[in-house]
Design an enzyme around this catalytic site. Sequence first.
Site, PDB file in Angstrom:
ATOM      1  N   ASP A  82       0.818  -1.219   0.000  1.00  9.35           N
ATOM      2  CA  ASP A  82       0.000   0.000   0.000  1.00  9.35           C
ATOM      3  C   ASP A  82       0.850   1.266   0.000  1.00  9.35           C
ATOM      4  OD1 ASP A  82      -2.334  -1.456  -0.036  1.00  9.35           O
ATOM      5  OD2 ASP A  82      -2.667  -1.341   2.131  1.00  9.35           O
ATOM      6  N   ARG A 103       0.987   3.896  16.555  1.00  7.44           N
ATOM      7  CA  ARG A 103       0.615   4.843  15.492  1.00  7.44           C
ATOM      8  C   ARG A 103       0.821   6.314  15.841  1.00  7.44           C
ATOM      9  NH1 ARG A 103       1.509   1.519  11.515  1.00  7.44           N
ATOM     10  NH2 ARG A 103      -0.255   0.267  10.828  1.00  7.44           N
ATOM     11  N   SER A 119      -1.340  -9.311   5.314  1.00  5.62           N
ATOM     12  CA  SER A 119      -0.964  -7.934   5.637  1.00  5.62           C
ATOM     13  C   SER A 119      -0.473  -7.947   7.085  1.00  5.62           C
ATOM     14  CB  SER A 119      -2.179  -7.024   5.486  1.00  5.62           C
ATOM     15  OG  SER A 119      -1.940  -5.796   6.145  1.00  5.62           O
ATOM     16  N   ASP A 135      -6.394   2.701  11.593  1.00  8.96           N
ATOM     17  CA  ASP A 135      -5.129   3.423  11.484  1.00  8.96           C
ATOM     18  C   ASP A 135      -5.268   4.802  10.837  1.00  8.96           C
ATOM     19  OD1 ASP A 135      -3.623   1.558  12.843  1.00  8.96           O
ATOM     20  OD2 ASP A 135      -3.250   0.349  11.054  1.00  8.96           O
TER      21      ASP A 135
END
Length: 393
Positions: free
Chosen positions: A14, A94, A172, A123
């Site tokens: 991505d 994050r 992922s 996210d």
Amino acid sequence: MKGKVVLAYSGGLDTSVCIPLLKENYDFEKVITVIVDVGQAQDEIVKAQEKAELIGDKNYTIDAKTEFVQDYLFPLIKANGNYEGYVLGTAIARPLIAKKVLGVAIHEGAVALAHGCTGKGNDQLRFEAVFRSSDMEVLAPMRDMNLTREWEIEYAREHGIPVTVTREKPWSIDENIWSRSIEGGQLEDPDFIPPEEIFGWTRSPEKGPVAEIIEIGFESGVPMSLNGTRMDGLPLIIELNRIAGIHGVGRTDMIEDRVLGIKARENYEHPAATVLLTAHRDLERLVLTRAELSFKSKVDEKWSELVYMGLLDEPLFNDLNTFIDATQVRVEGTVKLRLYKGSVIVVARSSPFALYSEDLVSFDGSSINQKDAEGVAKYHGFQGRVYQKIIKK
Ligand code: ARG
């Protein structure tokens, strides 16, 4: 043409696809990538750097591991961080990653910030809660363009981006020292049993060796030693991931409620997190009062919810940490745990602040006059008995 855009970069499909997209579709002159090292596999970082050099304009790799442990994971341990049974690995990292990316953007005089999150997950919210504290434009090409995996793979090939995901290995993965998350492919069917190959940190529990007892030492609610040796947080967690991973400790397969309300099937590995959270909770039970434990469990739950949502700038988060820190002064001592074929069980604990008294609880103790309890027993359940009499009339 617009100026510079700074992209939170992982080296995955991505975020890699985002690099040419930001130039071709969003008209940026330069794409600056930022890789934040929060303890993901070292070879993944090296591969990401190579890709960034190949397709991006300039890359920064920032080592944030120690800061991650001291300022994010230690508070998480004190708060028994846990959202629906998830140890919050991705969630807690994050905001720190976003902060580092924003720092680079300011330093570079960029006009925009970008991330590679989709519009379905958590996210995007966690990144943007930090990104939007600046006036820079915020871009999410994956969310904007609603891209499919197939299209991305084709686009990557056309742009000379090395692709590692395949139809057979569509996973992922998001990794930092606290946890490893595996999503995608057949795992999206909650009725599908995960193949052993998705696990990278834990041995299959049935292949675990003979039982092993380990000892964790705590001071002010955080781990300070492993098996009697004083260690800094980072090496301690790394070593514990290795030891507990051999025993297959710390696998989670769960249905999780995302912020948007979507239910997701999640697989996680987190050997050290499971051991440390189990030990910490047990030590708290030894030193905190019943009232503290019951109130703190509600504080811990709220704390975990805010972390899951990425709302670390919410003033309540700070308030909760102040309360939690006040309770942790006495959370000092050692906890012994037995690791065996996927399980971790506390087998012994001790603390200079233990409220536990062997004399008080023991059948042989002498400092309690049992007769004194008679008065308490007479009034215990008093209102219930009055009520029962009334309704029977
Ligand atoms: N569901 C978890 C969270 O929201 C982990 C997401 C990790 N992402 C991934 N691509 N594996 O915190």
